[in-house]
Design a protein around this motif. Structure first.
Motif, PDB file in Angstrom:
ATOM      1  N   GLY A 109       3.440 -24.373   6.047  1.00 53.05           N
ATOM      2  CA  GLY A 109       3.791 -24.973   7.333  1.00 53.05           C
ATOM      3  C   GLY A 109       4.140 -26.436   7.166  1.00 53.05           C
ATOM      4  O   GLY A 109       4.289 -26.940   6.046  1.00 53.05           O
ATOM      5  N   ARG A 122       5.651 -17.066  11.987  1.00 56.94           N
ATOM      6  CA  ARG A 122       6.575 -18.118  12.436  1.00 56.94           C
ATOM      7  C   ARG A 122       6.930 -19.048  11.289  1.00 56.94           C
ATOM      8  O   ARG A 122       8.101 -19.450  11.127  1.00 56.94           O
ATOM      9  CB  ARG A 122       5.957 -18.914  13.591  1.00 56.94           C
ATOM     10  N   HIS A 147      -1.867 -24.576   7.484  1.00 53.73           N
ATOM     11  CA  HIS A 147      -3.316 -24.383   7.571  1.00 53.73           C
ATOM     12  C   HIS A 147      -3.952 -25.121   6.395  1.00 53.73           C
ATOM     13  O   HIS A 147      -3.841 -24.687   5.252  1.00 53.73           O
ATOM     14  CB  HIS A 147      -3.672 -22.904   7.515  1.00 53.73           C
ATOM     15  N   PRO A 178       5.457 -24.207  12.288  1.00 56.85           N
ATOM     16  CA  PRO A 178       4.139 -24.597  12.777  1.00 56.85           C
ATOM     17  C   PRO A 178       3.424 -25.462  11.746  1.00 56.85           C
ATOM     18  O   PRO A 178       3.876 -25.592  10.602  1.00 56.85           O
ATOM     19  CB  PRO A 178       3.429 -23.257  12.950  1.00 56.85           C
ATOM     20  N   ARG A 222       0.997 -17.381  13.476  1.00 54.69           N
ATOM     21  CA  ARG A 222       1.374 -18.650  12.862  1.00 54.69           C
ATOM     22  C   ARG A 222       2.071 -18.416  11.532  1.00 54.69           C
ATOM     23  O   ARG A 222       3.092 -19.045  11.218  1.00 54.69           O
ATOM     24  CB  ARG A 222       0.139 -19.530  12.658  1.00 54.69           C
ATOM     25  N   GLU A 248      -4.522 -15.183  12.659  1.00 54.58           N
ATOM     26  CA  GLU A 248      -3.667 -16.026  11.818  1.00 54.58           C
ATOM     27  C   GLU A 248      -2.218 -15.560  11.772  1.00 54.58           C
ATOM     28  O   GLU A 248      -1.321 -16.352  11.469  1.00 54.58           O
ATOM     29  CB  GLU A 248      -4.213 -16.051  10.384  1.00 54.58           C
TER      30      GLU A 248
END
Length: 419
Positions: free
Chosen positions: A330, A202, A269, A266, A199, A196
């Motif tokens: 995200g 970022r 989640h 990104p 991501r 994880e």
């Protein structure tokens, strides 16, 4: 302590659904296991504090333990249905890990004590403060502050086995040089699975560039190879898990978040209904939910928190809101954030009515004209909470799951929100 939400748990829940081999050790059994395999008789008491069940696979339980000298710690016992423990034993011999960890293949059991978590290598590394200071120097996010690791300290705040560890580092620092006046600087360290972390790093870097640090912990960088993220410490008061009096303020924070430039971010989640299938298939109302509650189409329009609950909203001393726990951050659909908050409220109060409570949040969040769409997301979020009641072995978990599924079906059948 794990620092996680406390629940009354029922160790017999897997047995109720036919998985008799997945009962967690009792407190007394855990003391005996820890003394024999991890600590050579030094543990005098244990209290079960965490559970995560995955049907047909494994059950993970964590215990707050007390040692003979008064110190405390956390021991985890994970029991498998298959041969995973045997494979772990072979791998451990090859790795020669010098940590408080044991694999008992004949009992299909994996034992470890925090920080010896295979999925969170950063938990071990952060505690090595001389190394952590070096990592932070290389990140070059602290300006001319010099970290004095010898007299600094670390406190474990939260630990969810194989998922997340949150620690606070209290650094002793000098400004400008090793001879400058001493002061203190608090910092948060988040240890995440390697699958994880890239991501998350970022997402946090892009959000920091966009200005998220104005109402969330400032991102200080991270180390992908150990799954570690560093953030500035905020002196704030988190809300309670059921503190819905700040709903309008939560909506305003979501609007501020959504207004940030999401270039380079990104996807968030976000949990989906399919991820709860293993639990919902266990009982009739759950199977009805899988047939009749649709996973809504997501409209990815900008930044979302990804896992919004009241206890992830905090207030500073002036009463201004701050967002915490940004691991799911995200690009995504703002309806998911609203649905998460509203599902929590509906789950906490069976008398609450969606049409009555939704405008207080969705209005400030900019979704006042999309309540039907938020309703469909909330139906899914309620079904996810039904699965969670079983996953964490909540006492009365089956009745709780059935109640939440009934609420999800009720929402899904209103105004044509069906599969």
């Amino acid at each position: 302590m794990t620092g996680l939400a406390e629940w009354t748990r029922d160790a017999r829940l897997p047995v109720e659904f036919g998985e008799t081999e997945l009962a967690p050790p009792t407190d007394a059994e855990l003391v005996a296991l820890a003394n024999e395999h991890l600590f050579r008789g030094a543990v005098r008491a244990a209290r079960w504090s965490f559970a995560r069940w995955k049907p047909r696979v494994a059950l993970c339980a964590a215990y707050d333990v007390e040692f003979d000298d008064g110190a405390t710690g956390i021991v985890v016992a994970k029991r498998y249905l298959g041969d995973k423990a045997r494979a772990l034993a072979a791998r451990r011999r090859e790795e020669d890990r010098e940590l408080h960890e044991a694999v008992l293949p004949d009992q299909r059991l994996h034992l470890w004590a925090f920080p010896a978590d295979r999925e969170l290598p950063g938990a071990v590394r952060v505690l090595e403060l001389h190394r952590t200071a070096k990592v932070l120097r290389e990140l070059d996010t602290l300006g001319d502050w010099v970290l004095r690791w010898q007299s600094s300290s670390v406190e474990r705040l939260r630990y969810k086995p194989e998922r997340r560890a949150v620690l606070r580092i209290d650094w002793v620092v000098r400004q400008g040089s090793k001879e400058g006046p001493k002061s203190r600087m608090a910092m948060g360290a988040r240890c995440l699975p390697l699958s994880e972390i890239e991501r998350v790093l970022r997402a946090r870097a892009a959000a920091e560039r966009a200005g998220l640090g104005a109402f969330a912990p400032r991102f200080l960088g991270g180390e992908a190879r150990t799954g570690t993220l560093f953030e500035a410490w905020l002196e704030v008061q988190p809300l309670a898990r059921d503190a819905f009096a700040r709903t309008a303020q939560a909506g305003e924070l979501l609007a501020r978040l959504a207004a940030l430039d999401a270039t380079g971010a990104p996807l968030a989640h976000v949990s989906r209904l399919d991820g709860a299938r293993d639990f919902l298939e266990l009982f009739p109302l759950g199977r009805d939910v899988l047939q009749r509650v649709a996973s809504p189409e997501r409209r990815v329009t900008g930044w979302v928190h990804g896992d919004l609950h009241p206890d992830q909203l905090a207030l500073d001393r002036d009463g201004h809101g701050r967002l915490l726990d940004l691991d799911a951050l995200g690009r995504g659909d703002p309806a998911d954030d609203c649905a998460s908050w509203l599902a929590d409220r509906l789950a906490a109060d069976p008398r609450a009515d969606f049409d009555a409570i939704a405008p207080e949040l969705c209005g400030p969040a900019g979704l006042a004209r999309e309540l039907d769409r938020v309703r469909s997301h909330t139906a899914e979020a309620l079904a996810l909470r039904a699965a969670a009641a079983l996953r964490r072995l909540e006492a009365g978990g089956r009745a709780r799951a059935e109640s939440l599924c009934a609420r999800a079906l009720e929402l899904a059948t209103l105004r044509g929100v069906t599969a």
